[in-house]
Design an enzyme around this catalytic site. Structure first.
Site, PDB file in Angstrom:
ATOM      1  N   SER A   3      49.792  39.168  34.716  1.00 32.51           N
ATOM      2  CA  SER A   3      48.931  38.471  33.768  1.00 32.51           C
ATOM      3  C   SER A   3      49.422  38.730  32.341  1.00 32.51           C
ATOM      4  O   SER A   3      50.543  38.368  31.998  1.00 32.51           O
ATOM      5  CB  SER A   3      47.468  38.890  33.968  1.00 32.51           C
ATOM      6  OG  SER A   3      46.593  38.011  33.307  1.00 32.51           O
TER       7      SER A   3
ATOM      8  N   GLU B 130      44.669  31.006  41.566  1.00 32.87           N
ATOM      9  CA  GLU B 130      44.486  31.879  40.406  1.00 32.87           C
ATOM     10  C   GLU B 130      43.069  31.791  39.853  1.00 32.87           C
ATOM     11  O   GLU B 130      42.492  32.804  39.448  1.00 32.87           O
ATOM     12  CB  GLU B 130      45.499  31.505  39.321  1.00 32.87           C
ATOM     13  CG  GLU B 130      46.958  31.768  39.692  1.00 32.87           C
ATOM     14  CD  GLU B 130      47.376  33.197  39.416  1.00 32.87           C
ATOM     15  OE1 GLU B 130      46.557  33.975  38.889  1.00 32.87           O
ATOM     16  OE2 GLU B 130      48.532  33.541  39.731  1.00 32.87           O
TER      17      GLU B 130
END
Length: 411
Positions: free
Chosen positions: A84, A200
């Protein structure tokens, strides 16, 4: 914005047992790590302002070069990796001139700087935002801003409507846009292992509180893409409400992090002359353990206290959500007591970790008793991606046409 290297999911013991010296890096976040200010830029010796968190990472990499041999590590075989914001950071270190030569391989999980939403902010814009933030707190100068208690700054930066501070195109740490650097082949030319998760985010990231129907999907796409909406409808087709939910989820995932990660892998594969290995992590996490009836999974892999009564019914995840792969990748499923892990989860973790260990040691994830993982830019087997699940398999890259269209939209 948040997170800490001491989280159990980042524990390095399992990697150490496989011969890896693992270093977790803490760096300044949010207002402390990324606030730019005209007076900071003008200070003696300053070269821009705002990238302090990224400079912390760079300093840690220099520390590793100078000290890791004392821990049994090899300074000539350093791999950097992150997920991330950490993955975005890896892409930043690959283009930062001051980080050149401090690592020889890179791993990115779900994110990069190579999209409009993730690209660094121009220095003048970042400085104006930082100065305005200080003025909103009654600190019209850098001296006044520094005199404020750290807790007051932290709380103010966390208020709804407060600016978000991120990487800055400062002309020093980041002298050019990352996309331009990768397009020119001027990035660190190192082997790259990169990928994303199969779900996601959910359709809520695109539709908000609207139900997932054909009509709501069409409204959202028209609002976001205007005259280009017809092409989005072709690439993300939806003729029923069930299809609309999936299409909205797919588009939300691509906008959130998939496209930027794809762009990073694709450009590096074209311009670096180094192998790029791509994956899609597709193993959904199992259900929460029965004792945790008052929590729901959060975006970054943690758990949120449920404040709604009665508790809303949660549909099972259809894929791997954002950050869900971390415990699998680092061999730390057992440290997360929230989920009812199954034998198959430990099998996926064992395989994923084996791929990563091979890559860290050699620059190639392939090894004995592992399904073949061809490089995405291989002259003979190019264009493939490894789907990481109970039975890993290489397959042709899905949805490339979507990413190419989003690439045009992002220019």
């Amino acid at each position: 914005m948040a997170g800490d290297g001491s989280e159990p999911r980042y524990d390095g013991e399992s990697m150490a047992r496989r011969g890896i010296v693992m270093v977790t890096v803490n760096y300044r976040l949010g207002v402390f790590g990324f606030l730019a200010h005209p007076e900071l830029t003008q200070e003696p010796g300053a070269q821009g302002s705002g990238n302090y968190g990224l400079l912390d990472q760079q300093a840690a990499l220099r520390w590793v070069q100078q000290n890791i041999a004392a821990f049994g590590g090899d300074p000539a075989r350093v791999t950097i990796g992150g997920e991330s914001a950490g993955s975005v950071s890896v892409s930043a270190q690959m283009v930062a001139p001051g980080s050149r030569g401090l690592f020889v391989r890179a791993i990115g999980e779900s994110g990069s700087m190579l999209s409009q939403g993730r690209s660094p902010e121009p220095q003048p814009d970042a400085e104006r935002k930082g100065a305005a933030f200080g003025s909103s707190l009654g600190a019209a100068s850098l001296t006044a801003l520094r005199a404020l208690p750290a807790l007051e700054l932290l709380q103010a930066a966390g208020q709804p409507g407060a600016p978000r501070f991120g990487p800055v195109l400062d002309g020093s740490f980041l002298p050019q846009s990352p996309a331009a650097v990768f397009a020119a082949g001027s990035q660190a030319r190192v082997p790259l292992l990169v990928g994303w998760n199969s779900q996601e985010v959910t359709y809520h990231s695109l539709l908000g509180t609207d139900p997932p129907t054909v009509a709501s999907f069409q409204r959202a796409v028209q609002r976001l893409y205007g005259p280009q909406a017809a092409e989005i409808f072709r690439l993300y087709p939806a003729t029923t409400d069930a299809e609309a939910e999936q299409a909205a989820t797919d588009l939300a995932c691509d906008r959130f992090t998939v496209y930027s990660t794809w762009k990073w892998a694709d450009l590096h594969g074209q311009t670096s002359s180094q192998p790029v290995y791509r994956y899609i992590f597709a193993r959904p996490r199992p259900a929460l353990v029965a004792e945790l009836s008052d929590v729901t999974p959060g975006l970054a892999g943690g758990l949120l206290k449920n404040t709604v009564a009665p508790k809303p019914a949660l549909s099972p995840a259809r894929g791997a959500v954002h950050a869900a792969e971390i415990e699998y990748a680092l061999g730390n499923l057992a440290t997360n007591k929230a989920f009812a892990w199954e034998k198959a989860d430990y099998q996926v973790s064992e395989q994923f970790q084996a791929y990563l260990v091979n890559f860290i040691k050699t620059g190639n994830p392939n090894g004995p008793r592992l399904p073949a993982w061809p490089a995405a830019n291989s002259p003979r087997q190019g264009g493939q991606v490894l789907r990481l699940d109970v039975r890993p398999r290489a397959e042709p890259e899905p949805h490339r046409e979507r990413y190419l269209f989003l690439d045009q939209v992002n220019r």
